[in-house]
Design an enzyme around this catalytic site. Structure first.
Site, short mmCIF file in Angstrom:
data_model
loop_
_atom_site.label_atom_id
_atom_site.label_comp_id
_atom_site.label_asym_id
_atom_site.label_seq_id
_atom_site.Cartn_x
_atom_site.Cartn_y
_atom_site.Cartn_z
N PHE A 122 0.84 -1.19 0.00
CA PHE A 122 0.00 0.00 0.00
C PHE A 122 0.89 1.25 0.00
CE2 PHE A 122 -2.88 3.21 1.59
CZ PHE A 122 -4.01 2.93 0.85
N ASP A 194 2.12 -4.62 8.80
CA ASP A 194 0.89 -3.86 8.59
C ASP A 194 -0.26 -4.88 8.48
OD1 ASP A 194 -1.29 -2.51 7.45
OD2 ASP A 194 -0.04 -1.21 6.21
N TYR A 219 -11.08 0.60 10.54
CA TYR A 219 -12.28 0.79 9.70
C TYR A 219 -12.57 -0.32 8.71
CZ TYR A 219 -8.52 3.03 6.97
OH TYR A 219 -7.34 3.30 6.34
N LYS A 220 -11.69 -1.32 8.61
CA LYS A 220 -11.95 -2.39 7.64
C LYS A 220 -12.68 -3.54 8.35
CE LYS A 220 -7.81 -1.25 4.96
NZ LYS A 220 -8.33 -0.65 3.72
N ARG A 368 -11.88 -5.57 -6.84
CA ARG A 368 -11.67 -6.28 -5.57
C ARG A 368 -13.01 -6.71 -4.98
NH1 ARG A 368 -7.94 -3.07 -1.38
NH2 ARG A 368 -9.86 -1.84 -1.26
C1 LIG Z 1 -2.31 -1.97 3.81
C2 LIG Z 1 -2.76 -0.59 4.15
N1 LIG Z 1 -1.95 0.20 4.91
C3 LIG Z 1 -2.31 1.47 5.23
C4 LIG Z 1 -3.51 1.99 4.81
C5 LIG Z 1 -3.87 3.44 5.13
O1 LIG Z 1 -3.93 3.63 6.47
P1 LIG Z 1 -4.27 5.06 7.13
O2 LIG Z 1 -5.22 5.78 6.23
O3 LIG Z 1 -4.88 4.66 8.46
O4 LIG Z 1 -3.00 5.78 7.32
C6 LIG Z 1 -4.37 1.21 4.05
C7 LIG Z 1 -5.68 1.75 3.60
O5 LIG Z 1 -6.49 1.14 2.98
C8 LIG Z 1 -3.99 -0.10 3.71
O6 LIG Z 1 -4.77 -0.88 2.94
#
Ligand SMILES: Cc1ncc(COP(=O)(O)O)c(C=O)c1O
Length: 409
Positions: A122, A194, A219-220, A368
């Protein structure tokens, strides 16, 4: 009874769907982006707003233990990710937490300069690692991003920290936490995992894998709502001497002394910087109640069964042959989403949403479908495939209405 109705009738988790408020007329396959609303959340938030904020005002920090929320919610999450008490804090966003943890990890490996990571994770993870490296300068830090098969050969004596995502957001591929953590440790490096796409949808064993640090979002699959606060994990063995750069007042040992000198709180609480978002955190706390009596092994079994059914029936429909699944089929290498590649993926995603099947799209060409076993059922899989077949056969994805893309895709 149809076969999917039989599968749903035999599903030990089927009743959990009642714990959510979902519109009747849609199939929601986007819990990997924004989890559905748990039934208990609106009343809990209403109580915080009207009784606590509205009635008890500032006394609520003590009377309703607002000040303890980051720790309290952190402990509830800890139980879902294989962490003994005292190691998880609900705080900030993944991005901010990564900054703190990567800086902390580099500090624990002063003679090493490399953050090793995977290409294609990500973007925020790479952006934050890159931002930290720019900030510290090339003498102190560099980011090295490699392809997954080459990871082990790059784990050398320069690597301070290996930054990995357990389930890739785009492909849905799941990585072996135990093996990769052990490989990093053998090379003298630390790990940051992560858990954005794994927390709440599969068993995770941070302590058993001897993970150093981890982050994840609320939030997921934890269903904490839009913009829910994230969490971080710091293994007890690092808590004695670890430092983090955002030395804010609520990470102070005694914030209400208002002392001129910063003195970090003992334990994971030093990773808090400022005032927590109480309303959002209370929503997440109420949402986590959904998991009270839920066995994550059963959640994982259902997640894989939903995915298997989808893949089996996708292959049986000639009209869907152009949709190429890029997610590994092996259970051990799969998260809880399937990713289908097609050059018209954007139009297909929009046509599906217009047909009542909520999925999402990741540029340039990935559709997805996320399976959230707490509220998705086997009938959802069949309904999604039937809608997908209609979209492909009728080519409704070519509708010019889909030519414009909104700010969020
Ligand atoms: C793997 C991953 N890491 C980080 C994030 C973003 O995290 P944040 O917006 O809490 O910084 C996401 C968002 O979908 C994600 O899928």
């Amino acid at each position: 009874m149809t076969d999917v109705a039989q599968l749903d009738a035999a599903d030990p988790l089927a009743a959990l769907r009642e714990r959510f408020l979902l519109p009747e007329d849609i199939v929601y396959l986007d819990g990997n982006s924004l989890g559905a609303l748990p039934r208990a959340v609106p009343d809990a938030v209403d109580r915080v707003l009207r009784q606590q904020w509205g009635g008890d005002l500032i006394a609520s920090w003590n009377r309703h233990d607002w000040i303890g929320l980051p720790t309290r919610v952190g402990e509830r999450i800890a139980a879902l990710i294989g962490a003994a008490p005292g190691q998880v804090l609900c705080v900030d966003s993944i991005s901010v937490n990564l900054f703190k943890l990567l800086a902390a990890a580099l500090d624990l490996r002063p003679r090493r300069d490399t953050i090793l990571t995977l290409r294609g994770d990500f973007p925020t993870d790479a952006y934050i690692a890159g931002g930290l490296a720019d900030w510290l300068g090339p003498q102190r830090c560099r980011v090295h991003a490699v392809e997954a098969p080459a990871l082990n050969e790059h784990l050398d004596e320069r690597v301070a920290v290996l930054l990995l995502t357990q389930v890739n957001y785009r492909s849905g591929e799941r990585f072996d936490m135990a093996a990769l953590t052990a490989a990093a440790h053998d090379a003298g490096a630390l790990v940051v995992w992560d858990l954005a796409h794994s927390a709440g949808v599969m068993p995770i064993d941070l302590d058993a894998c001897a993970v150093d640090f981890a982050v994840g979002c609320g939030y997921k699959f934890l269903n904490g709502g839009p913009g829910a606060p994230a969490f971080l994990y710091v293994n007890t063995r690092h808590q004695g001497g670890v430092r983090q750069p955002l030395s804010g007042w609520l990470g102070h040992a005694t914030p209400f002394d208002f002392a001129p000198q910063y003195r970090p709180a003992p334990g994971v609480r030093r990773f808090q910087a400022g005032t927590p978002p109480i309303v959002s955190m209370a929503a997440l706390e109420a949402a986590l109640g959904v998991f009270n009596d839920v066995d994550l092994n059963a959640v994982r079994r259902k997640s894989l069964a939903l995915g298997d059914l989808f893949l089996e029936r996708l292959a049986a429909r000639p009209a869907l042959r152009e949709l190429n699944c890029i997610t590994p089929r092996e259970h051990a290498r799969r998260g809880s989403q399937l990713s289908l590649r097609h050059e018209q993926a954007w139009g297909i995603s929009q046509a599906l949403i217009d047909a009542g099947v909520i999925v999402d799209f990741r540029a340039p060409d990935i559709l997805r479908l996320g399976f959230a076993p707490l509220y998705n059922c086997f009938a959802d899989v069949e309904a999604a495939l039937a809608a997908l077949e209609r979209v492909m056969v009728n080519e409704t994805y070519r509708d010019p209405a889909y030519d414009q893309r909104p700010a969020v895709t």
